[in-house]
Design a protein around this motif. Structure first.
Motif, PDB file in Angstrom:
ATOM      1  N   ILE A  26       0.857  -1.193   0.000  1.00 14.54           N
ATOM      2  CA  ILE A  26       0.000   0.000   0.000  1.00 14.54           C
ATOM      3  C   ILE A  26       0.891   1.239   0.000  1.00 14.54           C
ATOM      4  O   ILE A  26       1.956   1.253   0.620  1.00 14.54           O
ATOM      5  N   GLN A  27       0.461   2.254  -0.740  1.00 11.21           N
ATOM      6  CA  GLN A  27       1.280   3.460  -0.866  1.00 11.21           C
ATOM      7  C   GLN A  27       1.043   4.430   0.291  1.00 11.21           C
ATOM      8  O   GLN A  27      -0.106   4.670   0.637  1.00 11.21           O
ATOM      9  N   PRO A  28       2.119   4.999   0.817  1.00 14.62           N
ATOM     10  CA  PRO A  28       1.946   6.027   1.858  1.00 14.62           C
ATOM     11  C   PRO A  28       1.691   7.391   1.224  1.00 14.62           C
ATOM     12  O   PRO A  28       2.473   8.323   1.379  1.00 14.62           O
ATOM     13  N   GLU A  77      -9.112  -4.832 -10.081  1.00 19.74           N
ATOM     14  CA  GLU A  77      -9.219  -4.693 -11.535  1.00 19.74           C
ATOM     15  C   GLU A  77      -8.138  -3.768 -12.089  1.00 19.74           C
ATOM     16  O   GLU A  77      -7.530  -4.067 -13.119  1.00 19.74           O
ATOM     17  N   ASP A  78      -7.871  -2.656 -11.377  1.00 24.74           N
ATOM     18  CA  ASP A  78      -6.942  -1.655 -11.907  1.00 24.74           C
ATOM     19  C   ASP A  78      -5.499  -2.161 -12.008  1.00 24.74           C
ATOM     20  O   ASP A  78      -4.685  -1.577 -12.701  1.00 24.74           O
ATOM     21  N   GLN A  79      -5.198  -3.251 -11.298  1.00 25.02           N
ATOM     22  CA  GLN A  79      -3.813  -3.727 -11.286  1.00 25.02           C
ATOM     23  C   GLN A  79      -3.601  -4.971 -12.134  1.00 25.02           C
ATOM     24  O   GLN A  79      -2.494  -5.507 -12.221  1.00 25.02           O
ATOM     25  N   ILE A  81     -16.936   6.494  -9.742  1.00 28.41           N
ATOM     26  CA  ILE A  81     -15.483   6.295  -9.674  1.00 28.41           C
ATOM     27  C   ILE A  81     -15.123   5.671  -8.339  1.00 28.41           C
ATOM     28  O   ILE A  81     -15.884   5.739  -7.375  1.00 28.41           O
ATOM     29  N   LYS A  82     -13.923   5.046  -8.264  1.00 31.29           N
ATOM     30  CA  LYS A  82     -13.552   4.397  -7.010  1.00 31.29           C
ATOM     31  C   LYS A  82     -13.078   5.428  -5.996  1.00 31.29           C
ATOM     32  O   LYS A  82     -12.551   6.479  -6.353  1.00 31.29           O
ATOM     33  N   MET A  83     -13.312   5.133  -4.744  1.00 30.36           N
ATOM     34  CA  MET A  83     -12.774   5.977  -3.683  1.00 30.36           C
ATOM     35  C   MET A  83     -11.259   5.867  -3.763  1.00 30.36           C
ATOM     36  O   MET A  83     -10.721   4.770  -3.844  1.00 30.36           O
TER      37      MET A  83
HETATM   38 MG    MG Z   1      -4.064   3.262  -6.309  1.00 31.46          MG
END
Ligand code: MG
Ligand code: ATP
Length: 332
Positions: free
Chosen positions: A8-10, A148-150, A194-196
């Motif tokens: 997960i990105q900080p 899905e996005d990855q 759209i996604k959160m």
């Molecule tokens: Mg992202």
């Protein structure tokens, strides 16, 4: 036990509900069934421009939240990506077997760079899927939970792994996508199409776990819903109310059908009011625990140091193999 890797990105001061319900909640469960490696991917967080002080804080806040949400360093390997230099090292080798055209086809890059504009688009943003491939291959992950996005990035990872293995000799496990059933995709409260997202949602569209619970309750109450009255689950015609139902069900471990029955004949206001209470109860203990971890930075950093050591023990073996196969001589 299959090995799994996720990160997960900080990139924000708090995780949002989508991060928890769509990702971290499953990470917690997978500690029991998988040999799990989880990282705070700080190398990925500098591709779009960033502030060093914010990044430093956010990296610790991210780690503290992961612990508060239930990751247990005794049962998984939790670390910060930049603590394991092998990520950047492997990324270079992989970038040398990636076609320029191949990288150019990544849809995420096209989207993000179009948004940022040519002058703010970095080479790092372009090559970040290759770094992501390195993240996965270093740990010989069997499975990668992907939204899905990855999906396209995981395809690239598999292609690169196969290419390297056949060109230079076997070095990597070919990872497969791990589709978690019941994984909730949470949409933006103000624009349920759209996604959160940490970086793309407006302040009122996103529920941040560490935000003032009363403020989050207000956001739930002002979430965009359609003009109808009936509480139905219909992602196409009623995306807003469906999103609220998804959140409600996920937070209370109930099914959508149970909720539909409970709210039969009642209005959106009732549902929103009850959900906002559920949410406040949910975030309070998380906030307390997160604060607890952040109050003892030395202890937090120590947990991360132990995690990095465990991660390096695996990553260094893969990198050594990579260097050998590719033809680098080892230092005398
Ligand atoms: Mg992202
Ligand atoms: P950014 O906008 O910086 O990309 P993000 O909100 O997309 O942030 P990431 O750090 O990129 O968060 O992703 C962390 C994890 O959370 C990933 O596994 C991702 O699939 C998941 N995730 C992110 N947003 C949602 C969402 N709205 N619903 C479900 N899962 C989500």
């Amino acid at each position: 036990r299959p090995r799994v890797l996720s990160g997960i990105q900080p990139t924000a001061d708090s995780f949002h509900l989508g991060n928890y319900l769509g990702a971290v909640r499953n990470w917690v469960a997978m500690q029991e069934t998988h040999d799990a490696f989880y990282c705070v991917v700080d190398l990925h967080a500098i591709t779009m421009g960033h502030d060093p002080i914010a990044l430093r804080n956010r990296t610790r806040i991210s780690a503290a939240q992961l612990l508060a949400l239930g990751l247990d360093p005794e049962r998984c390997t939790l670390f910060v990506q930049s603590h394991v230099p092998e990520h950047a090292q492997l990324s270079w080798v992989l970038s040398c077997i990636t076609g320029f055209g191949e990288a150019s086809r990544m849809v995420q890059f096209k989207d993000k760079s179009a948004k940022a504009g040519q002058d703010s688009t970095t080479v790092g943003l372009f090559t970040y899927p290759i770094l992501q491939a390195a993240d996965i291959l270093l740990y010989q992950a069997d499975q990668v939970p992907v939204g899905e996005d990855q999906r396209q990035h995981l395809e690239l990872t598999r292609d690169l792994a196969q290419r390297f293995n056949s060109r230079f000799g076997p070095a990597y496990t070919i990872p497969s996508a791990y589709i978690v059933k019941d994984t909730a995709k949470i949409t933006d409260l103000q624009d349920p199409t759209i996604k959160m997202s940490k970086s793309a949602s407006s302040p009122n569209g996103i529920i941040e776990l560490l935000d003032d619970p009363a403020r989050s309750a207000k956001k739930i109450k002002s979430a965009v819903t359609d003009t109808g009255r009936e509480i139905l689950y219909d992602e196409v015609n009623k995306p807003g109310i469906s999103n609220l139902l998804t959140i409600y069900a996920a937070l209370t471990m109930r099914t959508i059908d149970e909720l539909l029955e409970q709210y039969d004949g009642r209005g959106y206001g009732d549902l929103k009011k009850d959900l906002s209470e559920v949410l406040m109860e949910f975030v309070r203990p998380i906030q307390e625990r997160t604060k607890g971890y952040l109050d003892d930075k030395a202890q937090l950093d120590k947990i991360l140091a132990v995690g990095a050591e465990k991660a390096r023990a695996v990553a260094s073996v893969t990198l050594a193999k990579t260097y050998k196969n590719v033809g680098f001589i080892s230092p005398a």
